[in-house]
Each structure stands twice: as structure tokens, then as C-alpha cells.
Enzyme design. Sequence first.
Site, PDB file in Angstrom:
ATOM      1  N   GLU A  63      65.862 -28.052  -8.862  1.00 33.89           N
ATOM      2  CA  GLU A  63      67.027 -27.265  -9.280  1.00 33.89           C
ATOM      3  C   GLU A  63      66.844 -25.795  -8.928  1.00 33.89           C
ATOM      4  O   GLU A  63      65.721 -25.295  -8.877  1.00 33.89           O
ATOM      5  CB  GLU A  63      67.220 -27.401 -10.802  1.00 33.89           C
ATOM      6  CG  GLU A  63      68.370 -28.315 -11.195  1.00 33.89           C
ATOM      7  CD  GLU A  63      69.749 -27.700 -10.965  1.00 33.89           C
ATOM      8  OE1 GLU A  63      69.944 -26.940  -9.996  1.00 33.89           O
ATOM      9  OE2 GLU A  63      70.645 -27.977 -11.774  1.00 33.89           O
ATOM     10  N   ASP A  64      67.955 -25.127  -8.710  1.00 30.60           N
ATOM     11  CA  ASP A  64      67.890 -23.690  -8.443  1.00 30.60           C
ATOM     12  C   ASP A  64      67.627 -22.923  -9.736  1.00 30.60           C
ATOM     13  O   ASP A  64      66.741 -22.083  -9.803  1.00 30.60           O
ATOM     14  CB  ASP A  64      69.189 -23.187  -7.777  1.00 30.60           C
ATOM     15  CG  ASP A  64      70.458 -23.658  -8.474  1.00 30.60           C
ATOM     16  OD1 ASP A  64      70.375 -24.405  -9.473  1.00 30.60           O
ATOM     17  OD2 ASP A  64      71.553 -23.281  -8.025  1.00 30.60           O
ATOM     18  N   ASP A  91      69.894 -22.829 -17.026  1.00 25.11           N
ATOM     19  CA  ASP A  91      70.535 -21.839 -17.873  1.00 25.11           C
ATOM     20  C   ASP A  91      70.570 -22.420 -19.301  1.00 25.11           C
ATOM     21  O   ASP A  91      69.569 -22.370 -20.014  1.00 25.11           O
ATOM     22  CB  ASP A  91      71.922 -21.588 -17.272  1.00 25.11           C
ATOM     23  CG  ASP A  91      72.672 -20.432 -17.888  1.00 25.11           C
ATOM     24  OD1 ASP A  91      72.285 -19.974 -18.971  1.00 25.11           O
ATOM     25  OD2 ASP A  91      73.665 -19.981 -17.308  1.00 25.11           O
ATOM     26  N   ARG A 109      75.403 -17.178  -0.851  1.00 32.54           N
ATOM     27  CA  ARG A 109      74.307 -18.163  -0.813  1.00 32.54           C
ATOM     28  C   ARG A 109      73.285 -17.822   0.257  1.00 32.54           C
ATOM     29  O   ARG A 109      72.123 -18.204   0.165  1.00 32.54           O
ATOM     30  CB  ARG A 109      74.857 -19.563  -0.510  1.00 32.54           C
ATOM     31  CG  ARG A 109      75.683 -20.170  -1.631  1.00 32.54           C
ATOM     32  CD  ARG A 109      75.878 -21.655  -1.359  1.00 32.54           C
ATOM     33  NE  ARG A 109      76.954 -22.234  -2.141  1.00 32.54           N
ATOM     34  CZ  ARG A 109      76.804 -22.759  -3.356  1.00 32.54           C
ATOM     35  NH1 ARG A 109      75.620 -22.748  -3.938  1.00 32.54           N
ATOM     36  NH2 ARG A 109      77.829 -23.281  -3.992  1.00 32.54           N
ATOM     37  N   PHE A 167      73.695 -12.951 -14.351  1.00 34.25           N
ATOM     38  CA  PHE A 167      74.193 -13.879 -13.333  1.00 34.25           C
ATOM     39  C   PHE A 167      73.609 -13.483 -11.987  1.00 34.25           C
ATOM     40  O   PHE A 167      73.767 -12.346 -11.550  1.00 34.25           O
ATOM     41  CB  PHE A 167      75.718 -13.868 -13.288  1.00 34.25           C
ATOM     42  CG  PHE A 167      76.246 -15.034 -12.517  1.00 34.25           C
ATOM     43  CD1 PHE A 167      76.340 -16.284 -13.105  1.00 34.25           C
ATOM     44  CD2 PHE A 167      76.608 -14.884 -11.191  1.00 34.25           C
ATOM     45  CE1 PHE A 167      76.797 -17.376 -12.382  1.00 34.25           C
ATOM     46  CE2 PHE A 167      77.070 -15.977 -10.457  1.00 34.25           C
ATOM     47  CZ  PHE A 167      77.164 -17.224 -11.055  1.00 34.25           C
TER      48      PHE A 167
END
Length: 178
Positions: free
Chosen positions: A97-98, A101, A163, A150
Site C-alpha cells: 500500500e502507498d 490513514d 502522481r 494530505f
Amino acid sequence: MNEDIERILITEKEISERVKELGKAISRDYSGKDPVLVAVLRGAIVFLCDLLKEISIPMSLDFLSISSYSGQVQTGVVRILKDLDQNIEDKYVILIEDIIDTGLTLNYILRTLKARKPAGVRVCALLDKKVRRIVDIPIDYRGFEIPDEFVVGYGMDYEQGYRNLPFIAVLKEEILGK
Ligand code: XMP
Ligand code: MG
């Protein structure tokens, strides 16, 4: 694109050094286990590509796509848009996963994959926004812990943009607010 950036949180060099360490750890822990790396589209793909090159043992690859954020607001609904191509029963799965959160997305994915009776499932996440966690998720391989901001770049987007930045950055408030 660069004029939209408030500041760089993690540089290209810092990412590359950390990814090397994660690749080494996975290679050591999964020797002889022929793991399946499952990347969650689309945010994790840049991380995945760099990580792959640092893994020195036999492995295979699969992808999952799920619905998640639209802009900055979480929809709360997790849906599988593209499922795995292979059967993971008795396989050692590593979820890539990036960013984690609230943990809600990964919690759902983990439950879904565990129901398919793999030999094991572990989590490898580049970023951990720990202060926002709602569900407790074990992160077996973690790149960096980051503050509650964010972030974009290195695969991660804001409304599908940014990206392709080679580093991880925070956008200016006027960009996020617009
Ligand atoms: P949860 O809250 O379920 O969310 O752990 C995980 C997913 O939300 C996305 N996410 C972000 N994407 N910058 C992004 O580009 C961020 O700062 C951010 N925070 C969460 C991400 O896709 C992750 O899989
Ligand atoms: Mg993601």
C-alpha cells in the site's frame, strides 16, 4: 506542477534508501516462500516498481483495485473494482500500500483476503499516517510515519494529478481548497 507544492516531506533519496531496506527485509523474511505481492491500485504502483527491484527472491505479482477517496473526502464505501487474478489459498501474501490513514480500507482488504485462506498475509506500507488511525492495523513493513497532512507524489494523487512527482510533498492550501 512544482509551483503547487508547499514543501517536500520526503526526498527521492530518502525514499530510495528506505525502499532498499524494505526490499532486503522482505527478501530475508520470505526466502523459500515464493510470496505473492499484491499491490493496491493505483497509488501503490510507483512504490511497488521500486520495491520489486530490491527483492532478490522468487515472487509473483497481482493487483487489487478498490474504490476509495474522491478528492480529499473519504466516501466510507470500500468496493473491489478489480479482484486478484490468482487463487491465493496456501500462498504467502504481502499487501503493498502507498499510505495507511484511518486503516478502514486496509481492514476491509485484509478481511477479504484472509477469508481465502492464504498461508499468511502481511502488510507493507510506504507511509503511515498514524494519528488518523481508526482501526488498528498491523504494519509489518513500514516506510515512514508522517504527520496528518494530505500528501502527493511517488504514485499518490490529488484528483488524479501529481502522481509522477519523484518525491512526497504537501500541496499549497489554495490548491487543496480550490
Ligand atoms: P484509509 O483511511 O482507509 O485510507 O486508511 C487509505 C487510502 O486513502 C488514500 N489516502 C491518501 N492518498 N494522499 C493521497 O494521495 C494522502 O495523504 C492520503 N491519505 C489517504 C490512499 O489511497 C490510501 O490507500
Ligand atoms: Mg491507496
